[in-house]
Enzyme design. Structure first.
Site, PDB file in Angstrom:
ATOM      1  N   THR A 163      12.236  -8.414 164.991  1.00  0.00           N
ATOM      2  CA  THR A 163      12.232  -9.691 164.269  1.00  0.00           C
ATOM      3  C   THR A 163      10.810 -10.256 164.172  1.00  0.00           C
ATOM      4  OG1 THR A 163      14.472 -10.138 165.006  1.00  0.00           O
ATOM      5  CG2 THR A 163      13.224 -12.022 164.231  1.00  0.00           C
ATOM      6  N   GLU A 212      15.576 -17.882 171.133  1.00  0.00           N
ATOM      7  CA  GLU A 212      14.994 -17.313 169.911  1.00  0.00           C
ATOM      8  C   GLU A 212      13.475 -17.514 169.889  1.00  0.00           C
ATOM      9  OE1 GLU A 212      17.540 -15.564 169.165  1.00  0.00           O
ATOM     10  OE2 GLU A 212      17.940 -16.146 167.088  1.00  0.00           O
TER      11      GLU A 212
HETATM   12  N1  HSE Z   1      16.169 -15.956 159.986  1.00  0.00           N
HETATM   13  C1  HSE Z   1      15.640 -15.011 160.914  1.00  0.00           C
HETATM   14  C2  HSE Z   1      14.757 -14.045 160.164  1.00  0.00           C
HETATM   15  C3  HSE Z   1      16.761 -14.282 161.578  1.00  0.00           C
HETATM   16  O1  HSE Z   1      15.152 -13.593 159.098  1.00  0.00           O
HETATM   17  O2  HSE Z   1      13.668 -13.729 160.646  1.00  0.00           O
HETATM   18  C4  HSE Z   1      16.291 -13.281 162.593  1.00  0.00           C
HETATM   19  O3  HSE Z   1      17.386 -12.669 163.164  1.00  0.00           O
END
Ligand code: HSE
Length: 307
Positions: free
Chosen positions: A182, A129
């Site tokens: 993202t 991530e």
């Molecule tokens: N919590 C993260 C966001 C998840 O909302 O950016 C990304 O998939």
């Protein structure tokens, strides 16, 4: 010991409305299969057999990055190949990258004799991530590995809690075909929040956790309200307000953005209500000619598993 393993890694939905970067849950039977095979040298190889053009360079693919983090921690020099079969389109907000990171660390851990526990695997999967979005968030990889609902109580040091899953809880998801990265969806958020927003938000996180423990769908629904992230990110999702209003009208417990979007998810009590919500969300996009995929799932209580 076998030198190859096939695993199933579920898709996940992070944030769950009020819990940006801390809450998430796994889907049931929706996700990806992955075959991981030990090689005779110490190279990581991404096999070019997926339909979504995933990055082939080992330092750009979340699976090899996460697996390498685990091997480095174990002090082991080995190479692996990774072959993916994903059900969900990347960029959906349904944790497709996290499924690969989690699947990879789970598989490699099995192949080297399971030196790490599941909570440690979460930390390695987070490295995937980090490479992808610049931030090592755990709200997708934790439910990937542990199943059910999870709460990241703290990041330093990482403290992940498993929450109960109420019976008969389903989720309907619609994925309109627009691209939301993202990284961009994170960058657009303000770095400061007002105190009254924070008060409303932490009240809701507590309420949602309590609702899961009590199987109180009313409490879960009203606690999902997000005062910080949804008002900003919904601008990237076509017809968001209409879809959410329709889902609630059709009986949804609550509705919000799945992860960083663009997918929208709605909780329902029972499969029949979830089916109705799914169809009504899809109909909104059909009407205006926006291609959208829909999914229906029970909350998945199982994390990554060997097939
Ligand atoms: N919590 C993260 C966001 C998840 O909302 O950016 C990304 O998939």
């Amino acid at each position: 010991m076998s030198n190859s393993i096939k695993v199933f890694s579920p898709s996940t939905v992070a944030n769950v409305g009020c819990g940006y970067d801390v809450l998430g849950f796994a889907l049931d039977g929706i996700g990806e299969e992955m075959v991981v095979t030990e090689l005779s040298d110490d190279k990581m190889v991404i096999l070019e057999n997926d339909k979504f053009d995933l990055p082939l360079k080992p330092d750009k693919n979340v699976a090899s990055v996460a697996a390498q983090a685990l091997l480095d921690a174990a002090g082991i020099k080995k190479g692996y190949s990774f072959a993916f079969d994903k059900q969900i389109h990347p960029g959906s907000g349904m944790g497709t990258s996290a499924s690969s990171s989690a699947g990879a660390v789970f598989a490699v851990n099995e192949l080297i004799g399971r030196p790490f526990n599941t909570h440690q695997l979460v930390e390695f999967a987070m490295e995937g991530e980090r490479m992808l979005s610049g931030k090592a968030h755990a709200d997708n990889v934790a439910p990937n590995l542990l199943g059910g609902f999870t709460l990241v109580r703290a990041y330093g040091p990482l403290d992940v809690l498993q929450l109960p899953t109420p019976d008969n809880m389903y989720v309907a998801i619609v994925h309109p075909q627009v691209v939301v990265k993202t990284t961009d969806a994170k960058r657009m958020l303000k770095q400061t929040v007002k105190l009254d927003q924070a008060v409303a938000q932490w009240g809701n996180v507590g309420g949602l956790v309590s609702g899961l423990y009590e199987s109180d769908f009313g409490l879960i629904g009203r606690s999902m309200e997000d005062h910080i992230v949804e008002p900003v990110r919904k601008l990237l999702i076509p017809l968001y307000d209409e879809v959410k209003a329709k889902a609630l009208e059709e009986g949804a417990i609550g509705c919000s953005i799945a992860g960083s979007g663009p997918s929208i998810f709605a909780f329902a009590e029972g499969k029949a209500t979830a089916e109705k919500i799914k169809a009504s969300m899809q109909a909104i996009y059909d009407e205006v000619g926006i291609l959208a995929y829909t999914y229906l799932s029970k909350i998945g209580t199982e994390g990554v598993r060997v097939l």
